[in-house]
Enzyme design. Sequence first.
Site, PDB file in Angstrom:
ATOM      1  CB  SER A 174      -9.060 -35.145  46.973  1.00  0.00           C
ATOM      2  OG  SER A 174     -10.054 -34.906  47.940  1.00  0.00           O
ATOM      3  CE1 TYR A 188      -6.586 -29.573  52.921  1.00  0.00           C
ATOM      4  CE2 TYR A 188      -7.510 -31.431  54.146  1.00  0.00           C
ATOM      5  CZ  TYR A 188      -6.587 -30.929  53.234  1.00  0.00           C
ATOM      6  OH  TYR A 188      -5.684 -31.776  52.649  1.00  0.00           O
ATOM      7  CE  LYS A 192      -6.975 -30.766  49.538  1.00  0.00           C
ATOM      8  NZ  LYS A 192      -6.064 -30.666  48.381  1.00  0.00           N
TER       9      LYS A 192
HETATM   10  N1  LIG Z   1       0.374 -33.869  54.133  1.00  0.00           N
HETATM   11  C1  LIG Z   1      -0.819 -34.412  54.348  1.00  0.00           C
HETATM   12  O1  LIG Z   1      -1.090 -34.922  55.449  1.00  0.00           O
HETATM   13  C2  LIG Z   1      -1.838 -34.440  53.267  1.00  0.00           C
HETATM   14  C3  LIG Z   1      -1.805 -33.591  52.193  1.00  0.00           C
HETATM   15  N2  LIG Z   1      -2.796 -33.637  51.244  1.00  0.00           N
HETATM   16  C4  LIG Z   1      -2.783 -32.704  50.118  1.00  0.00           C
HETATM   17  O2  LIG Z   1      -1.601 -32.903  49.372  1.00  0.00           O
HETATM   18  C5  LIG Z   1      -1.174 -31.668  48.797  1.00  0.00           C
HETATM   19  C6  LIG Z   1       0.273 -31.413  49.152  1.00  0.00           C
HETATM   20  O3  LIG Z   1       0.393 -31.357  50.550  1.00  0.00           O
HETATM   21  P1  LIG Z   1       1.804 -31.332  51.294  1.00  0.00           P
HETATM   22  O4  LIG Z   1       2.815 -31.958  50.433  1.00  0.00           O
HETATM   23  O5  LIG Z   1       1.573 -31.831  52.646  1.00  0.00           O
HETATM   24  O6  LIG Z   1       2.024 -29.760  51.378  1.00  0.00           O
HETATM   25  P2  LIG Z   1       3.317 -28.841  51.585  1.00  0.00           P
HETATM   26  O7  LIG Z   1       2.864 -27.689  52.396  1.00  0.00           O
HETATM   27  O8  LIG Z   1       4.484 -29.630  52.071  1.00  0.00           O
HETATM   28  O9  LIG Z   1       3.601 -28.332  50.114  1.00  0.00           O
HETATM   29  C7  LIG Z   1       2.664 -27.524  49.470  1.00  0.00           C
HETATM   30  C8  LIG Z   1       3.155 -27.128  48.092  1.00  0.00           C
HETATM   31  O10 LIG Z   1       2.165 -26.306  47.477  1.00  0.00           O
HETATM   32  C9  LIG Z   1       2.749 -25.051  47.117  1.00  0.00           C
HETATM   33  N3  LIG Z   1       1.740 -24.002  47.230  1.00  0.00           N
HETATM   34  C10 LIG Z   1       1.055 -23.631  48.344  1.00  0.00           C
HETATM   35  N4  LIG Z   1       0.232 -22.603  48.074  1.00  0.00           N
HETATM   36  C11 LIG Z   1       0.386 -22.325  46.751  1.00  0.00           C
HETATM   37  C12 LIG Z   1      -0.165 -21.355  45.889  1.00  0.00           C
HETATM   38  N5  LIG Z   1      -1.063 -20.462  46.321  1.00  0.00           N
HETATM   39  N6  LIG Z   1       0.228 -21.336  44.595  1.00  0.00           N
HETATM   40  C13 LIG Z   1       1.151 -22.227  44.145  1.00  0.00           C
HETATM   41  N7  LIG Z   1       1.718 -23.155  44.913  1.00  0.00           N
HETATM   42  C14 LIG Z   1       1.343 -23.209  46.217  1.00  0.00           C
HETATM   43  C15 LIG Z   1       3.901 -24.897  48.111  1.00  0.00           C
HETATM   44  O11 LIG Z   1       4.921 -24.021  47.682  1.00  0.00           O
HETATM   45  P3  LIG Z   1       4.876 -22.427  48.063  1.00  0.00           P
HETATM   46  O12 LIG Z   1       4.503 -22.338  49.492  1.00  0.00           O
HETATM   47  O13 LIG Z   1       6.240 -21.931  47.739  1.00  0.00           O
HETATM   48  O14 LIG Z   1       3.845 -21.844  47.160  1.00  0.00           O
HETATM   49  C16 LIG Z   1       4.426 -26.321  48.142  1.00  0.00           C
HETATM   50  O15 LIG Z   1       5.193 -26.596  47.002  1.00  0.00           O
HETATM   51  C17 LIG Z   1      -2.161 -30.618  49.288  1.00  0.00           C
HETATM   52  O16 LIG Z   1      -3.144 -30.399  48.323  1.00  0.00           O
HETATM   53  C18 LIG Z   1      -2.764 -31.260  50.529  1.00  0.00           C
HETATM   54  O17 LIG Z   1      -4.045 -30.761  50.785  1.00  0.00           O
HETATM   55  C19 LIG Z   1      -3.810 -34.534  51.314  1.00  0.00           C
HETATM   56  C20 LIG Z   1      -3.891 -35.410  52.351  1.00  0.00           C
HETATM   57  C21 LIG Z   1      -2.912 -35.435  53.412  1.00  0.00           C
HETATM   58  C1  LIG Z   2     -15.518 -47.546  55.522  1.00  0.00           C
HETATM   59  C2  LIG Z   2     -15.039 -46.542  56.409  1.00  0.00           C
HETATM   60  C3  LIG Z   2     -13.570 -46.513  56.590  1.00  0.00           C
HETATM   61  C4  LIG Z   2     -13.228 -45.377  57.459  1.00  0.00           C
HETATM   62  C5  LIG Z   2     -11.792 -45.039  57.555  1.00  0.00           C
HETATM   63  C6  LIG Z   2     -11.727 -43.749  58.222  1.00  0.00           C
HETATM   64  C7  LIG Z   2     -10.523 -42.952  58.040  1.00  0.00           C
HETATM   65  C8  LIG Z   2     -10.855 -41.486  57.932  1.00  0.00           C
HETATM   66  C9  LIG Z   2      -9.831 -40.622  58.497  1.00  0.00           C
HETATM   67  C10 LIG Z   2      -9.880 -39.234  57.982  1.00  0.00           C
HETATM   68  C11 LIG Z   2      -8.486 -38.747  57.806  1.00  0.00           C
HETATM   69  C12 LIG Z   2      -8.379 -37.344  57.337  1.00  0.00           C
HETATM   70  C13 LIG Z   2      -6.929 -37.060  57.045  1.00  0.00           C
HETATM   71  C14 LIG Z   2      -6.740 -35.729  56.461  1.00  0.00           C
HETATM   72  C15 LIG Z   2      -5.340 -35.549  55.952  1.00  0.00           C
HETATM   73  C16 LIG Z   2      -5.142 -34.185  55.469  1.00  0.00           C
HETATM   74  O1  LIG Z   2      -5.568 -33.842  54.400  1.00  0.00           O
HETATM   75  C17 LIG Z   2      -4.453 -33.295  56.419  1.00  0.00           C
HETATM   76  N1  LIG Z   2      -3.219 -33.844  56.844  1.00  0.00           N
HETATM   77  C18 LIG Z   2      -4.194 -31.985  55.822  1.00  0.00           C
HETATM   78  O2  LIG Z   2      -3.274 -32.146  54.850  1.00  0.00           O
END
Ligand SMILES: NC(=O)C1=CN([C@@H]2O[C@H](COP(=O)(O)OP(=O)(O)OC[C@H]3O[C@@H](n4cnc5c(N)ncnc54)[C@H](OP(=O)(O)O)[C@@H]3O)[C@@H](O)[C@H]2O)C=CC1
Ligand SMILES: CCCCCCCCCCCCCCCC(=O)[C@@H](N)CO
Length: 325
Positions: A174, A188, A192
């Site tokens: 998530s 988004y 999630k």
């Molecule tokens: N980075 C962040 O700040 C945060 C990320 N997340 C979550 O963590 C997870 C990973 O994020 P992150 O590492 O940043 O992402 P990246 O974009 O760096 O990597 C995403 C991965 O998912 C694959 N992917 C995307 N679309 C598909 C699809 N339709 N089918 C199969 N594979 C797919 C991509 O490969 P390809 O494109 O080749 O398919 C790649 O391997 C996500 O779910 C994101 O929402 C959560 C919080 C914060």
């Molecule tokens: C008790 C209360 C405590 C509150 C703390 C508040 C912090 C909340 C911040 C929200 C951050 C959202 C990040 C999303 C990251 C993400 O998924 C994107 N980078 C897309 O990948």
Amino acid sequence: MADAKLAFVALLVLFPLALLALLALIVRPRPVKIPLKNRHVFITGGSSGIGLALAHMAAAAEGARVSILARSLDKLEEARNSIRLATGIEAAIYAADVRDFDAVKKAVDAAGPIDVLIVNQGIFVPGELENQDLSEVRFMIDVNLMGSFNVVKAALPGMKSRSDRRPVSIALMSSQAGQVGVYGYTAYSASKFGLRGMAEALQHEVIADDIHVSLIFPPDTETPGLAEESKKRPPLTSIIAASSGAMKAEEVARKCFDGIKVGNFFVPCNFEGAMLAIATAGLAPQRSSFMAFVEVTLMGLMRLVALFFQWNWYGSIAKYASKNK
Ligand SMILES: NC(=O)C1=CN([C@@H]2O[C@H](COP(=O)(O)OP(=O)(O)OC[C@H]3O[C@@H](n4cnc5c(N)ncnc54)[C@H](OP(=O)(O)O)[C@@H]3O)[C@@H](O)[C@H]2O)C=CC1
Ligand SMILES: CCCCCCCCCCCCCCCC(=O)[C@@H](N)CO
């Protein structure tokens, strides 16, 4: 007088102890240990960012057999090479789009029985709903939510009928934006938050098979995906997201495996995440009597902290609104 004091102190000590004892009796599901050594870890979105860090860690630190799935074969091959170089372990790669159930099913069947399924693929296109095309909304819901259904649905039969009777795990990636709605993330956040409902219900359904569900809530994490996203972020999205400290993909991967290994349902990744987990505990399952104790005693305080964060965020939103008038 001395007696009254003694009684007061005794109560002060006894009450928490009694609460802790009660919680130890009632927390469900029961505590569990999920071994990773020599087991099969299957990671979707394993070719980049958090997924790639998870794949490296599963191979190196956990001594697991690793399979990764993503769309682009080039990126998968690159990931396989980097894992081989770093660990000597040959990961299996599967090129498939999670939106295509048949393709996912084929990959999962080819990979063989899965012990730890990490459903991590995800995309994030920020923007106010007003400025966002419905095709972008659908894209996020399809990949992040429906895609996760496809992966779990494809893997579940094999996980249930495994011959190895040890406990297994399904972890869903998530985001902190899946615990609190954030400006610029209507689609988004919805995708999630959806995972949470799915995870809570799924845990009810699979507990009898010794399958344990984890829900990971990372903050902003340095990945190729975030670098891409940052180019399009509305300023308010960045301001609100900065309320939680940014992390490195490797740090998130570490938290993730630490949580999976003890079957934690909620897996927060940083201090703000720990506060969010308490504030949003709701009716989530909780195996740890200590964490249950923390939730019961600190939830009110965390609600207060949350209201202060909202006060601050609404202040920023108002400032932007008056500037753009
Ligand atoms: N980075 C962040 O700040 C945060 C990320 N997340 C979550 O963590 C997870 C990973 O994020 P992150 O590492 O940043 O992402 P990246 O974009 O760096 O990597 C995403 C991965 O998912 C694959 N992917 C995307 N679309 C598909 C699809 N339709 N089918 C199969 N594979 C797919 C991509 O490969 P390809 O494109 O080749 O398919 C790649 O391997 C996500 O779910 C994101 O929402 C959560 C919080 C914060
Ligand atoms: C008790 C209360 C405590 C509150 C703390 C508040 C912090 C909340 C911040 C929200 C951050 C959202 C990040 C999303 C990251 C993400 O998924 C994107 N980078 C897309 O990948």
